[in-house]
Enzyme design. Structure first.
Site, PDB file in Angstrom:
ATOM      1  CG  HIS A 270      40.693  42.672  34.067  1.00  0.00           C
ATOM      2  ND1 HIS A 270      41.595  43.531  33.466  1.00  0.00           N
ATOM      3  CD2 HIS A 270      40.262  41.824  33.102  1.00  0.00           C
ATOM      4  CE1 HIS A 270      41.694  43.211  32.183  1.00  0.00           C
ATOM      5  NE2 HIS A 270      40.908  42.190  31.937  1.00  0.00           N
ATOM      6  CG  ASP A 322      36.483  34.755  31.833  1.00  0.00           C
ATOM      7  OD1 ASP A 322      36.075  34.535  30.685  1.00  0.00           O
ATOM      8  OD2 ASP A 322      37.652  35.108  32.089  1.00  0.00           O
TER       9      ASP A 322
END
Length: 379
Positions: A270, A322
Site C-alpha cells: 500500500h 482487497d
C-alpha cells in the site's frame, strides 16, 4: 511574490511523482495514522466502528458529522428506503450498453445519468449536498446489482422492504436472503471500504468538485478512477488469481512464478502503509475465517494464509484490504465482476462527504508541472 515555479522552472526538489506525501487538502473527515496503524474517521477508529456500529452509522458520521442515536439511525434507514426508487431512465441508459460491458463502466454511466434526474443538481449548499448523498446511497445498491443483471440479459430484482440497508444490498447482489452472519460480515466490509483519506478516486472527486461541478459528476469521475486495477480493480484481480489455483501449494507456485517474471501480485502493499499491515485486511481476514467456519469450507481461508506467507517471506509485503475482501465476497456469493462496483457503492458515503467539504471550503485545484521538453524553438 511569485515563486520560481510560477515561471514554469520548478526544481526537482519540488516534484513528487504521483504526488506522494504531498498534502493536497485539509479535511475533518479522515486520516491514516501510520504510527498507530489506525484509520481515523472524524476522531473514531474505523476498525472500532466496523466492530461496534454499522454502515448506516458510519454514513451518518461522515455526512452529518456525528454518530446517530438509535432513533436517528432508524430515521436514516427510513430515509434510505424512501429514496431507493431508481428512475426508469437510468435503467434505460444501461439497456443501451452492449452486453458484456464492464460493470464499472455501467455504474459510471448510471451515476452520471442519475444526476440528470436530481432537481437539486445545481444546489451546492451543504444541506442539499447531504440530501443528495443519501439519495445516492439509497439508489446505488439497486443500480449496482440490477444494472449488472440488465447487462447480462436478466430482469431487475425488487428490493426487500423487510431488510436493513446492508442486508438488503447483499440480497440484491445474490438474490438470496442473507444469514445474520453474512449480513454482519458484508456490513463490516462496507464500513471498511467507506472512507480512506485521499486515495486516487477521492482526489479525483475533489478535483472535479473544486471546479464547482456537481456531486454526481464528481462521483462519476471517482468511479472512472476506481475501475483501474491499481486501485479498486485489485479485489477482482485477487479473486481471479485465487480461482486459478486449487490448493495452498498451487497458489504458492503461481505466486512464485509471477514474482520470477517480475509480475505485480495484486492485494499486497500500500502506498501509505508500506511495510505495515492494513488494519482493514486483518478485519476481513477474521471475517473470512468466520464465513469459512460457518460453511465448513476452510480450504480457501488456508490458501489465502499461504499466499500471505509467501509475500511476506519473498517481498516483505503485507496484504491490503482487497486481498481478504475478495474471498469474503466470493463466499458471500457476490459475482466477481461486482467486487469493484460494491467497493464504489460503499465508498460513496466518503466521496459524498468529501464533495460536500470541498464545496464548503473550495479552492480550485491547479497544480504546475516540471517541464522536460525543448525550449527556445522557433517555427
Amino acid at each position: 511574490m511569485s515563486s520560481s515555479c510560477d515561471s514554469g522552472d520548478c526544481g526537482d526538489d519540488r516534484y513528487s511523482p504521483g504526488l506522494e506525501n504531498i498534502i493536497a487538502s485539509e479535511t475533518a473527515l479522515s486520516y491514516l495514522d501510520v504510527e498507530k496503524e489506525e484509520i481515523v474517521l472524524r476522531g473514531y477508529s474505523l476498525i472500532e466502528l466496523a466492530r461496534q456500529t454499522g454502515y448506516v452509522d458510519v454514513a451518518h458520521l461522515l455526512i452529518e458529522g456525528s454518530l446517530p442515536t438509535s432513533e436517528r439511525r432508524l430515521a436514516v434507514e427510513l430515509k434510505l428506503k424512501a429514496e431507493e426508487e431508481v428512475p426508469g431512465g437510468v435503467y434505460e441508459s444501461i439497456r443501451l450498453l452492449p452486453q458484456g460491458a464492464h460493470a464499472m463502466d455501467m455504474l459510471r454511466t448510471a451515476i452520471s445519468a442519475l444526476g440528470c434526474f436530481d432537481e437539486e443538481l445545481e444546489d451546492f449548499s451543504p444541506a442539499s449536498g447531504r440530501r443528495k448523498a443519501y439519495r445516492l446511497l439509497a439508489k446505488l445498491p439497486q443500480i449496482t446489482a440490477n444494472g449488472y443483471r440488465i447487462l447480462n440479459g436478466l430482469e431487475p430484482v425488487a428490493p426487500r422492504s423487510d431488510l436493513a440497508y446492508s442486508a438488503g444490498f447483499l440480497y440484491l447482489l445474490t438474490n438470496k436472503k442473507p444469514t445474520e452472519l453474512e449480513a454482519h460480515v458484508f456490513d463490516q466490509s462496507l464500513v471498511a471500504y467507506s472512507e480512506h483519506e485521499m486515495p486516487n478516486s477521492t482526489f479525483a472527486a475533489r478535483v472535479i468538485a473544486s471546479t464547482m461541478s456537481d456531486m454526481y459528476g464528481a462521483v462519476t469521475g471517482a468511479a472512472a478512477s476506481l475501475k483501474g486495477r491499481l486501485h479498486g480493480g485489485a479485489n477482482e484481480a485477487v479473486m481471479k488469481m485465487l480461482e486459478e489455483t486449487s490448493s495452498s501449494q498451487s497458489l504458492e507456485a503461481l505466486m512464485l512464478e509471477k514474482l520470477a517474471k517480475k509480475e505485480r501480485i495484486m492485494g499486497f502493499g500500500h502506498r501509505v502503509y508500506m511495510r505495515k499491515p492494513d488494519p482493514r485486511a486483518l478485519l476481513m481476514k477474521e471475517a473470512l475465517r468466520k464465513l469459512a467456519a460457518a460453511s465448513c469450507n476452510h480450504e480457501l481461508y488456508h490458501r489465502c494464509e499461504a499466499g500471505e506467507a509467501v509475500m511476506k517471506r519473498e517481498k516483505g509485503l503485507y496484504p491490503n484490504l482487497d486481498y481478504y475482501a475478495a474471498p469474503v465476497y466470493h463466499l458471500l456469493g457476490i459475482p466477481v465482476p461486482l467486487f469493484t462496483p460494491v467497493f464504489l457503492a460503499a465508498r460513496a458515503t466518503g466521496l459524498c462527504a468529501h464533495v460536500i467539504e470541498q464545496h464548503e471550503h473550495n479552492r480550485l485545484f491547479r497544480p504546475r508541472v516540471l517541464y522536460r521538453g525543448p525550449k527556445d524553438l522557433h517555427p
